[in-house]
Design a protein around this motif. Sequence first.
Motif, short mmCIF file in Angstrom:
data_model
loop_
_atom_site.label_atom_id
_atom_site.label_comp_id
_atom_site.label_asym_id
_atom_site.label_seq_id
_atom_site.Cartn_x
_atom_site.Cartn_y
_atom_site.Cartn_z
N VAL A 1 3.33 0.60 -10.41
CA VAL A 1 4.38 -0.78 -10.83
C VAL A 1 3.76 -1.64 -9.34
CG1 VAL A 1 6.95 -0.75 -10.27
CG2 VAL A 1 5.72 1.55 -10.90
N GLU A 2 4.14 -2.96 -9.55
CA GLU A 2 3.98 -3.70 -8.16
C GLU A 2 5.65 -4.35 -8.01
OE1 GLU A 2 1.44 -5.00 -7.03
OE2 GLU A 2 0.13 -3.71 -8.75
N PRO B 1 10.73 -0.07 -14.08
CA PRO B 1 11.24 1.18 -14.81
C PRO B 1 11.56 2.09 -14.04
CG PRO B 1 8.69 0.79 -14.85
CD PRO B 1 9.56 -0.62 -14.02
N SER B 2 12.02 2.49 -14.59
CA SER B 2 12.30 4.37 -14.45
C SER B 2 10.95 5.18 -14.74
CB SER B 2 13.68 4.45 -14.92
OG SER B 2 14.68 4.19 -14.52
N LEU B 3 11.02 6.36 -13.28
CA LEU B 3 10.01 7.20 -14.03
C LEU B 3 10.31 8.08 -14.45
CD1 LEU B 3 7.86 7.10 -10.44
CD2 LEU B 3 8.06 5.83 -12.11
N GLN B 4 10.04 9.00 -15.54
CA GLN B 4 10.22 9.90 -16.17
C GLN B 4 9.01 11.15 -15.88
OE1 GLN B 4 12.71 9.41 -18.22
NE2 GLN B 4 12.70 6.77 -17.65
N ALA C 1 0.96 -1.47 0.64
CA ALA C 1 0.09 -0.08 0.04
C ALA C 1 0.70 1.58 -0.02
CB ALA C 1 -0.84 -0.12 1.06
N LYS C 2 1.97 1.09 0.77
CA LYS C 2 2.70 2.86 0.86
C LYS C 2 3.61 2.69 -0.28
CE LYS C 2 3.66 2.32 5.65
NZ LYS C 2 4.16 2.12 7.10
N LEU C 3 4.14 1.62 -0.88
CA LEU C 3 4.55 1.76 -1.86
C LEU C 3 3.65 2.13 -3.63
CD1 LEU C 3 6.49 -1.65 -1.83
CD2 LEU C 3 8.01 0.58 -1.69
N LYS C 4 2.30 1.68 -3.29
CA LYS C 4 1.37 2.26 -4.57
C LYS C 4 0.96 3.68 -4.09
CE LYS C 4 -0.47 -0.80 -6.09
NZ LYS C 4 -0.40 -1.51 -7.63
#
Length: 241
Positions: free
Chosen positions: A220-221, A238-241, A211-214
């Motif tokens: 992203v999973e 993936p890297s966030l753009q 939940a905190k990562l979401k």
Amino acid sequence: MLLKPRILVVEDEPGIADTIRYVLATDGFTPVCCVTAEQALREFAAEPPALALLDVGLPDLNGFELFKRLQALPGGAEVPMLFLTARSDEIDRVVGLELGADDYVAKPFSPRELVARVRGILRRSARPAAAASAAAAVDANAPWHLDEERHQIRFYGRLLELSRYEYGILRVLLRKPGRVYTRAELLERVWDDASDSLDRTVDAHIKTLRAKLKAVAADVEPIRTLRGSGYALAEDLPSLQ
């Protein structure tokens, strides 16, 4: 050679100014003494100090007004300031602190205590700068940053607010992305007494972790569940753009 922190001292009483100059110099600082607000403004504008000590009762300008003018100068808002005055009324202390001063010392004062206050303020003011510098060094596009000394983990540049066990689980998974850890292994590596904990305890903490990562990256999973086996950290996020 390390530069000595430059302290701006604005005090019009010669005896007090000499005492402050002496104790600061002997304690490793470079005091720059001014007797008027006008002189202090010139010195500050030429080179902002590490800290400013301001007497409230100056001959040409109230110390509170000087504080506001110094704050308005380039770099002024980042310089910690301490008021020094013969006035001990509570209203003066409140005014000074509400303006944003870092401390308030009433005369007569102990020179050693004054130096201790200066050192304490400089330590406190250095921490946010160090934290901001460390945060700036973290690649906000990179999925993970593990700081084991501080027990902190960043996910795509954002510091996660983790419980002790959430941090422990994620740290174990981060050490070997893709490696599957059974619930029993996570219990053994993270909990002090794994025999008193249950498999569902791990599941509950994984749920709160997800939940905190979401909340940081909804699409992203990062934690994979392998039914009948355990959990693994996803590789090649993936890297966030």
